[in-house]
Motif scaffolding. Structure first.
Motif, mmCIF file in Angstrom:
data_model
loop_
_atom_site.group_PDB
_atom_site.id
_atom_site.type_symbol
_atom_site.label_atom_id
_atom_site.label_comp_id
_atom_site.label_asym_id
_atom_site.label_seq_id
_atom_site.Cartn_x
_atom_site.Cartn_y
_atom_site.Cartn_z
ATOM 1 N N LEU A 81 33.889 57.889 42.632
ATOM 2 C CA LEU A 81 34.049 57.821 44.077
ATOM 3 C C LEU A 81 34.563 56.433 44.403
ATOM 4 N N GLN A 82 35.737 56.377 44.999
ATOM 5 C CA GLN A 82 36.363 55.100 45.316
ATOM 6 C C GLN A 82 36.593 54.984 46.823
ATOM 7 N N VAL A 83 36.294 53.799 47.349
ATOM 8 C CA VAL A 83 36.630 53.455 48.724
ATOM 9 C C VAL A 83 37.733 52.411 48.649
ATOM 10 N N GLN A 84 38.915 52.767 49.115
ATOM 11 C CA GLN A 84 40.069 51.870 49.098
ATOM 12 C C GLN A 84 40.258 51.276 50.490
ATOM 13 N N THR A 85 40.363 49.953 50.560
ATOM 14 C CA THR A 85 40.605 49.296 51.838
ATOM 15 C C THR A 85 41.753 48.304 51.665
ATOM 16 N N GLY A 86 42.459 48.036 52.754
ATOM 17 C CA GLY A 86 43.568 47.105 52.664
ATOM 18 C C GLY A 86 43.984 46.587 54.017
ATOM 19 N N GLN A 87 44.706 45.472 53.977
ATOM 20 C CA GLN A 87 45.253 44.856 55.185
ATOM 21 C C GLN A 87 46.690 44.440 54.908
ATOM 22 N N PRO A 88 47.654 45.350 55.141
ATOM 23 C CA PRO A 88 49.063 44.952 54.998
ATOM 24 C C PRO A 88 49.422 43.887 56.025
ATOM 25 N N ALA A 89 50.413 43.082 55.704
ATOM 26 C CA ALA A 89 50.807 41.988 56.604
ATOM 27 C C ALA A 89 51.340 42.508 57.931
ATOM 28 N N ASP A 90 52.033 43.641 57.920
ATOM 29 C CA ASP A 90 52.706 44.125 59.125
ATOM 30 C C ASP A 90 52.144 45.434 59.664
ATOM 31 N N ASP A 91 51.008 45.891 59.138
ATOM 32 C CA ASP A 91 50.443 47.166 59.559
ATOM 33 C C ASP A 91 48.937 47.032 59.750
ATOM 34 N N PRO A 92 48.310 48.005 60.416
ATOM 35 C CA PRO A 92 46.861 47.942 60.617
ATOM 36 C C PRO A 92 46.102 48.057 59.298
ATOM 37 N N ALA A 93 44.870 47.566 59.311
ATOM 38 C CA ALA A 93 43.985 47.730 58.153
ATOM 39 C C ALA A 93 43.692 49.212 57.949
ATOM 40 N N PHE A 94 43.419 49.591 56.699
ATOM 41 C CA PHE A 94 43.129 50.993 56.419
ATOM 42 C C PHE A 94 41.897 51.117 55.523
ATOM 43 N N VAL A 95 41.264 52.284 55.611
ATOM 44 C CA VAL A 95 40.163 52.654 54.721
ATOM 45 C C VAL A 95 40.430 54.080 54.255
ATOM 46 N N ARG A 96 40.302 54.304 52.959
ATOM 47 C CA ARG A 96 40.605 55.611 52.380
ATOM 48 C C ARG A 96 39.503 55.988 51.377
ATOM 49 N N ILE A 97 39.082 57.241 51.379
ATOM 50 C CA ILE A 97 38.086 57.742 50.441
ATOM 51 C C ILE A 97 38.786 58.547 49.356
#
Length: 222
Positions: free
Chosen positions: A167-183
């Protein structure tokens, strides 16, 4: 969320780096994986056909040059969504018999048409029947200094007959896009007797990502 996520990612990802994971490869051994991910809009009203609206492929390689130095190659999609080709070196900072494992890495390569530096940090804990890891990285464009951040949390459990659930929770903050969270839950099982493992799973965007999809991959230790 952005106010909380960005500082945490910055502190973790710029410490130095690791996508190879917290457990170092032994000298002369390696790990290879390749996979595909297909995605569709979560809102079925946005479907114009059953064909996936997103698809990308990955290739990942680690090789133990020494017992403390791992060489790796990471091909696929970056935090921003652009294609990537990144080579990296990873080495352990903390590698005791008990307690957490800590490793750092430093990568260099191409994302889209930009040259990037990629530092990262990995922390891993061995559990009674599995493991828990945190992998953070920053993708820094050399010419613009724009930076994408990413941090993944993975829980894995070993099952009978060499099977595993993840089970992985992927999160990120691209420089030009909103932050995201993915399961991303997945199931891994052996294929034949040659040490090949097959991963099947699903992806679902929680915030900053309105897609859902499936993933397929193949692992091999050598």
């Amino acid at each position: 969320m952005r106010r909380l996520l960005l500082p945490l990612l910055f502190l973790l990802a710029t410490a130095t780096g690791a996508l190879a994971g917290a457990w170092p490869r032994e000298r002369g051994t390696g790990f290879l994986s390749t996979g595909v991910q297909l995605a569709w809009p979560q809102n079925l009203e946005h479907w114009t056909s059953p064909n996936p609206t997103q698809q990308y492929y990955t290739f990942y390689l680690e090789y133990g040059m020494t017992d403390r130095l791992t060489l790796g190659l990471d091909l696929g999609r970056s935090v921003s969504g652009a294609g990537k080709t990144v080579a990296f070196l990873q080495w352990p900072l903390l590698d005791r018999e008990s307690g957490p494992k800590v490793a750092v890495a430093f990568g260099f390569g191409q994302i889209g048409d930009r040259t990037v530096l990629r530092p990262g940090l990995s922390v891993g804990w061995g559990l009674q029947r599995g493991w828990l890891t945190m992998d953070a990285l920053a993708e820094v464009q050399i010419d613009t200094s724009l930076t994408d951040y990413k941090i993944d949390f993975t829980w894995g459990r070993n099952l009978a007959h060499d099977r595993k659930v993840l089970l992985q929770v992927q999160t990120g903050q691209p420089a030009d896009d909103p932050a995201f969270v993915r399961i991303v839950p997945s199931y891994v099982f052996p294929l034949g007797r040659r040490g090949i493992m097959v991963e099947t799973g699903a992806t679902y965007g929680v915030t900053g990502d309105s897609s859902m999809g499936v993933k397929f991959g193949i692992w091999k230790n050598f």
